[in-house]
Design a protein around this motif. Structure first.
Motif, PDB file in Angstrom:
ATOM      1  N   SER A 126       0.827  -1.207   0.000  1.00 23.92           N
ATOM      2  CA  SER A 126       0.000   0.000   0.000  1.00 23.92           C
ATOM      3  C   SER A 126       0.862   1.258   0.000  1.00 23.92           C
ATOM      4  O   SER A 126       0.356   2.354  -0.243  1.00 23.92           O
ATOM      5  N   HIS A 178       6.115   5.607   4.022  1.00 21.00           N
ATOM      6  CA  HIS A 178       5.674   6.856   4.641  1.00 21.00           C
ATOM      7  C   HIS A 178       5.911   6.844   6.148  1.00 21.00           C
ATOM      8  O   HIS A 178       6.331   7.852   6.731  1.00 21.00           O
ATOM      9  N   ASN A 183      -8.632  -0.485   8.110  1.00 21.16           N
ATOM     10  CA  ASN A 183      -9.262  -0.046   6.862  1.00 21.16           C
ATOM     11  C   ASN A 183     -10.301  -1.099   6.535  1.00 21.16           C
ATOM     12  O   ASN A 183     -10.927  -1.648   7.442  1.00 21.16           O
ATOM     13  N   GLY A 197      -6.171  -0.580   0.920  1.00 23.16           N
ATOM     14  CA  GLY A 197      -4.916   0.133   0.775  1.00 23.16           C
ATOM     15  C   GLY A 197      -4.092  -0.343  -0.404  1.00 23.16           C
ATOM     16  O   GLY A 197      -3.591   0.466  -1.200  1.00 23.16           O
ATOM     17  N   ASN A 210      -3.199   1.657  -4.158  1.00 23.33           N
ATOM     18  CA  ASN A 210      -1.822   1.862  -4.618  1.00 23.33           C
ATOM     19  C   ASN A 210      -1.485   1.005  -5.832  1.00 23.33           C
ATOM     20  O   ASN A 210      -0.380   1.078  -6.362  1.00 23.33           O
ATOM     21  N   SER A 238      -2.082  10.612   8.082  1.00 22.73           N
ATOM     22  CA  SER A 238      -1.671  11.548   7.034  1.00 22.73           C
ATOM     23  C   SER A 238      -1.334  10.866   5.710  1.00 22.73           C
ATOM     24  O   SER A 238      -1.125  11.545   4.705  1.00 22.73           O
ATOM     25  N   TYR A 239      -1.298   9.525   5.698  1.00 22.14           N
ATOM     26  CA  TYR A 239      -0.956   8.834   4.457  1.00 22.14           C
ATOM     27  C   TYR A 239      -2.173   8.744   3.547  1.00 22.14           C
ATOM     28  O   TYR A 239      -3.183   8.124   3.898  1.00 22.14           O
ATOM     29  N   LYS A 240      -2.064   9.364   2.375  1.00 18.38           N
ATOM     30  CA  LYS A 240      -3.182   9.404   1.431  1.00 18.38           C
ATOM     31  C   LYS A 240      -2.682   9.157   0.012  1.00 18.38           C
ATOM     32  O   LYS A 240      -1.530   9.439  -0.304  1.00 18.38           O
ATOM     33  N   GLY A 279      -5.642  11.945  -2.474  1.00 19.03           N
ATOM     34  CA  GLY A 279      -6.495  12.617  -1.500  1.00 19.03           C
ATOM     35  C   GLY A 279      -7.313  11.687  -0.631  1.00 19.03           C
ATOM     36  O   GLY A 279      -8.036  12.139   0.254  1.00 19.03           O
ATOM     37  N   GLU A 280      -7.213  10.381  -0.844  1.00 24.90           N
ATOM     38  CA  GLU A 280      -7.999   9.415  -0.070  1.00 24.90           C
ATOM     39  C   GLU A 280      -7.145   8.769   1.016  1.00 24.90           C
ATOM     40  O   GLU A 280      -6.064   8.240   0.740  1.00 24.90           O
ATOM     41  N   GLN A 281      -7.616   8.824   2.241  1.00 24.41           N
ATOM     42  CA  GLN A 281      -6.908   8.232   3.370  1.00 24.41           C
ATOM     43  C   GLN A 281      -6.991   6.715   3.293  1.00 24.41           C
ATOM     44  O   GLN A 281      -8.065   6.150   3.081  1.00 24.41           O
ATOM     45  N   LEU A 282      -5.851   6.033   3.482  1.00 21.64           N
ATOM     46  CA  LEU A 282      -5.812   4.581   3.314  1.00 21.64           C
ATOM     47  C   LEU A 282      -6.040   3.825   4.609  1.00 21.64           C
ATOM     48  O   LEU A 282      -6.617   2.735   4.610  1.00 21.64           O
TER      49      LEU A 282
END
Length: 276
Positions: A43, A48, A109, A200, A204, A261-263, A266-269
């Motif tokens: 992902s 990150h 998730n 996730g 990706n 903060s990992y996106k 613009g979509e948060q995973l």
């Protein structure tokens, strides 16, 4: 310049030279081995997350990304200091057997059912059990990871909840690849088949061909991740203090904020839930 420095060290008394070199050796030892699920790596989360942990603590993390079942087996053998996985029943069993100190929830998730956008089996919706029944009835192609991973375990639970006994008879289109999530998605893309994926890894994933999300939003598709420090009483060589530092950091406000903060696009995973 480096050669000159090493020659100068050789000219020093052995004890002084060893003292000067010791910090470098110590820094190289400051790492942990993490056995983790493929979804955290594929992902992009670890690229990150982990550098920020290292920056905060000076401890580096070497990851072996395999299915959760394989990760748990690695830790049972003492080949890992810490686990970051997503099969809660198996994780709780690991701790109950004395191999782990404590299981701590970190984030969640969800799983999604991926398939051809034209949906020949007619599974589209928010009911995973109904979707799997249709896959069984139509014999549509379905790629199972078949690797004892957290995703594979979740998939098997969903078939069981749908009332389908895979041990008795697998659906006509059911194929096991014994592979990671990325490879399973690649196979599904090349064969226009259905596959269960964590969200996730799907977000990706680049080689989507004609695939899309067809089933999502069912509470049965909730996907919880946990972290476990391996018990040094079972394996004395385990770097318990460094592993505990990661466990403490990833459930702290700082670690949880990094996860949130990992996106992608613009979509948060992943959604942190260590303290809920």
């Amino acid at each position: 310049m480096i050669l000159r420095k090493r020659l100068a060290l050789l000219a020093l008394p052995a004890l002084v030279a060893a003292t000067l070199l010791a910090p470098t050796a110590h820094a190289q030892d400051k790492f942990i081995m993490m056995a983790s699920t493929t979804s955290t790596e594929q992902s992009g989360l670890f690229k990150h997350l982990l550098p920020q942990f290292t920056q905060a603590t000076g401890i580096s993390v070497r990851v072996v990304a395999v299915g959760t079942g394989q990760a748990l087996d690695m830790a049972r053998r003492g080949d890992a200091d810490i686990l970051f996985v997503h099969d809660q029943p198996a994780e709780e069993k690991f701790v109950a057997e004395g191999f782990g100190l404590e299981r701590r929830p970190v984030m969640y998730n969800d799983f999604v059912l991926i398939g051809p956008k034209n949906d020949p089996a007619g599974v589209r919706g928010n009911n995973i059990a109904a979707a799997l029944k249709k896959l069984n009835d139509t014999g549509a192609g379905f790629v199972s990871r078949g690797d004892k991973s957290g995703t594979h375990s979740a998939e098997l639970r969903q078939w069981k909840l749908a009332g389908i006994d895979l041990a008795a008879a697998k659906p006509a289109g059911y194929k096991e690849c014994g592979c990671g999530m990325g490879q399973a998605l690649n196979i599904a893309a090349s064969s226009n088949a259905y596959v269960l994926s964590d969200r996730g890894t799907w977000l990706n994933f680049k080689n989507r061909a004609d695939l899309g999300i067809l089933v999502e939003g069912d509470k049965q598709l909730f996907n919880q991740y946990g972290v476990i420090v391996v018990n040094p009483a079972k394996h004395p060589h385990v770097k318990k203090d460094f592993a505990q530092a990661f466990s403490d950091w990833v459930v702290s406000r700082a670690g949880q904020d990094v996860i949130a903060s990992y996106k992608i696009g613009g979509e948060q995973l992943f959604f942190p839930n260590a303290n809920k």
